[in-house]
Enzyme design. Structure first.
Site, short mmCIF file in Angstrom:
data_model
loop_
_atom_site.label_atom_id
_atom_site.label_comp_id
_atom_site.label_asym_id
_atom_site.label_seq_id
_atom_site.Cartn_x
_atom_site.Cartn_y
_atom_site.Cartn_z
N CYS A 1 24.35 45.03 -26.27
CA CYS A 1 25.76 44.65 -26.11
C CYS A 1 25.90 43.77 -24.67
O CYS A 1 26.91 43.05 -24.65
CB CYS A 1 26.70 45.82 -25.94
SG CYS A 1 26.23 47.05 -27.16
N HIS B 1 28.17 51.67 -36.82
CA HIS B 1 27.19 50.72 -36.97
C HIS B 1 25.71 51.03 -36.44
O HIS B 1 24.97 50.46 -36.81
CB HIS B 1 27.66 49.35 -36.54
CG HIS B 1 27.58 48.99 -35.21
ND1 HIS B 1 26.56 48.36 -34.56
CD2 HIS B 1 28.53 49.33 -34.25
CE1 HIS B 1 27.00 48.14 -33.16
NE2 HIS B 1 28.05 48.82 -33.06
N GLN C 1 24.84 56.71 -29.49
CA GLN C 1 23.24 56.65 -29.65
C GLN C 1 22.44 57.61 -30.35
O GLN C 1 21.63 57.68 -31.10
CB GLN C 1 22.29 55.92 -28.84
CG GLN C 1 22.75 54.44 -28.34
CD GLN C 1 22.34 53.26 -29.28
OE1 GLN C 1 21.62 53.70 -30.17
NE2 GLN C 1 22.89 52.32 -29.19
N1 PLP Z 1 28.02 53.52 -26.13
C1 PLP Z 1 26.68 53.07 -26.54
C2 PLP Z 1 25.74 54.08 -25.94
C3 PLP Z 1 26.51 52.03 -27.10
O1 PLP Z 1 24.91 51.80 -27.29
C4 PLP Z 1 27.20 51.20 -27.62
C5 PLP Z 1 26.65 50.09 -28.49
O2 PLP Z 1 25.73 49.40 -28.29
C6 PLP Z 1 28.53 51.17 -27.60
C7 PLP Z 1 28.87 52.35 -26.84
C8 PLP Z 1 29.50 50.24 -28.19
O3 PLP Z 1 29.85 50.86 -29.26
P1 PLP Z 1 30.52 49.54 -30.39
O4 PLP Z 1 29.53 48.67 -30.69
O5 PLP Z 1 30.98 50.51 -31.71
O6 PLP Z 1 31.64 49.17 -29.67
#
Ligand code: PLP
Length: 375
Positions: free
Chosen positions: A312, A189, A167
């Site tokens: 997520c 992304h 982030q």
């Molecule tokens: N780490 C953090 C702090 C995130 O906010 C996210 C996704 O929201 C991730 C890891 C995971 O990344 P990815 O979506 O590329 O798997």
């Protein structure tokens, strides 16, 4: 009504036009980066150019960048590929939290900041190799951790420090060497690149047990034919982020204005982490008495996109573990939304959010008033 105000950039942010163009060109190219012929060499060059851009975003060495399928895989690789007892801060993303089921959780204070004294104490009591994972900026609150201090403490005890900078990248200047981290996670992304590609960056000389085994790609550290269009897109997004990161901080004035107006509309609203250093674009707002899900749905019906807790894990009704770790009770932790802006968010976008949100807060007050008069 179509969603016309997008304030969920921490979940994912639009692919930049130049990224889409570069990816489309990469998709049209034939060749496997492992092939020795000219077709393969051209693809390899595209992957290596991207590697240089990603490394440059954090001042790392390109040879130490391992491309992965995203931040989640990079976090899993970091924590499962290094041997030792794993310690994670209580506010980490689920992909860190769940990577190692036996991980020890390190508490944070009411502002969401890791307690470094506890880290020191825990490491002092661990007579074994250890890995500590501390994120640079939190996805729900934007709260920034003292990663370089945590790295110093980890190194005093010969432990490794992993930093999830997913982030933070593109929103803050990230200097890998200055952080002192041994491993750092990035995701394309969140910076205008495509979904499904990320990187784990290692310090010089660090070797991990590969999570994915097979071919010799990524210097035998991550097997599998490379996601070339994704990696190319990541490289272009990283170059753009390097160029624009210095100006990104300006978004804080819009975010601060939004928070001021939210507090005016509902004086009991809680802004999590407001007292400490945060990402300039993120606001985690609690409205007592209205669940995050209901707030998200109400805003969505009015064409405004935000999320409840971390994207997520959206769809899951459990209260945010981040807010719980900061001392919020279950109800409070269920009553928060995350609003995350982008550099091109406009004052009109903020006006629309505030209008809909304030109306929701007003209706809550009327409901409470009615309940009181019935009782
Ligand atoms: N780490 C953090 C702090 C995130 O906010 C996210 C996704 O929201 C991730 C890891 C995971 O990344 P990815 O979506 O590329 O798997």
């Amino acid at each position: 009504m179509a969603v016309d105000v997008y304030l969920d950039h921490n979940a994912t942010t639009p692919v930049l036009p130049e990224v889409a163009d570069a990816m489309s060109e990469a998709l049209r190219r034939t060749g496997n980066a492992s092939s020795v012929h000219r077709f393969g060499r051209l693809v390899r060059r595209a992957v290596d150019d991207a590697r240089e851009n990603v490394a440059a975003l954090i001042g790392a060495s390109p040879a130490n960048v391992i491309f992965t399928s995203g931040g989640t895989e990079a976090n899993n690789q970091a924590l499962r590929g290094a041997s030792g007892t794993v310690f994670v801060s209580a506010v980490e993303h689920d992909s860190v939290f769940s990577a190692e089921p036996d991980a020890h959780t390190l508490p944070v204070d009411a502002d969401g900041v890791l307690d470094l004294d506890v880290l020191r104490r825990e490491l002092a009591q661990t007579n074994a190799p250890a890995v500590v994972s501390v994120m640079l900026a939190n996805n729900e609150t934007g709260v920034i951790q003292h990663v370089s201090e945590a790295a110093e403490i980890a190194h005093e005890f010969d432990a490794l420090l992993h930093c999830d900078a997913v982030q933070a990248a593109g929103k803050l200047a990230v200097d890998f060497a200055a952080l002192g981290a041994d491993m750092l996670t990035l995701s394309a992304h969140k910076i205008g690149g495509p979904q499904g590609v990320g990187a784990l960056v290692l310090r010089d000389g660090l070797n991990l047990e590969p999570l994915i085994r097979g071919g010799g790609q990524e210097r035998r550290r991550r097997a599998g034919t490379e996601n070339v269009p994704g990696i190319v897109g990541f490289g272009v997004a990283a170059a753009s982020a390097s160029e624009n990161v210095a100006a990104y901080g300006a978004v804080a004035s819009l975010r601060d204005d939004l928070e001021r107006r939210v507090r005016n509309a509902a004086p009991d609203a809680i802004i999590y982490g407001a007292a400490v250093a945060r990402l300039p674009n993120t606001s985690c707002i609690g409205l007592p008495g209205v669940t995050g899900e209901l707030q998200v749905m109400t805003l969505d019906l009015a064409g405004v996109a935000v999320s409840a807790g971390s994207a997520c894990s959206s769809g899951k009704v459990a209260p945010s573990h981040v807010l719980r770790a900061m001392g919020a009770d279950e109800d409070a932790a269920r009553s928060a939304i995350r609003v995350s802006l982008a550099a091109d968010t406009t004052p009109e976008d903020v006006d629309r959010f505030v209008e809909v949100w304030s109306d929701m807060a007003r209706r809550r007050d009327i409901r409470h008033e009615n309940r009181r008069s019935v009782a």
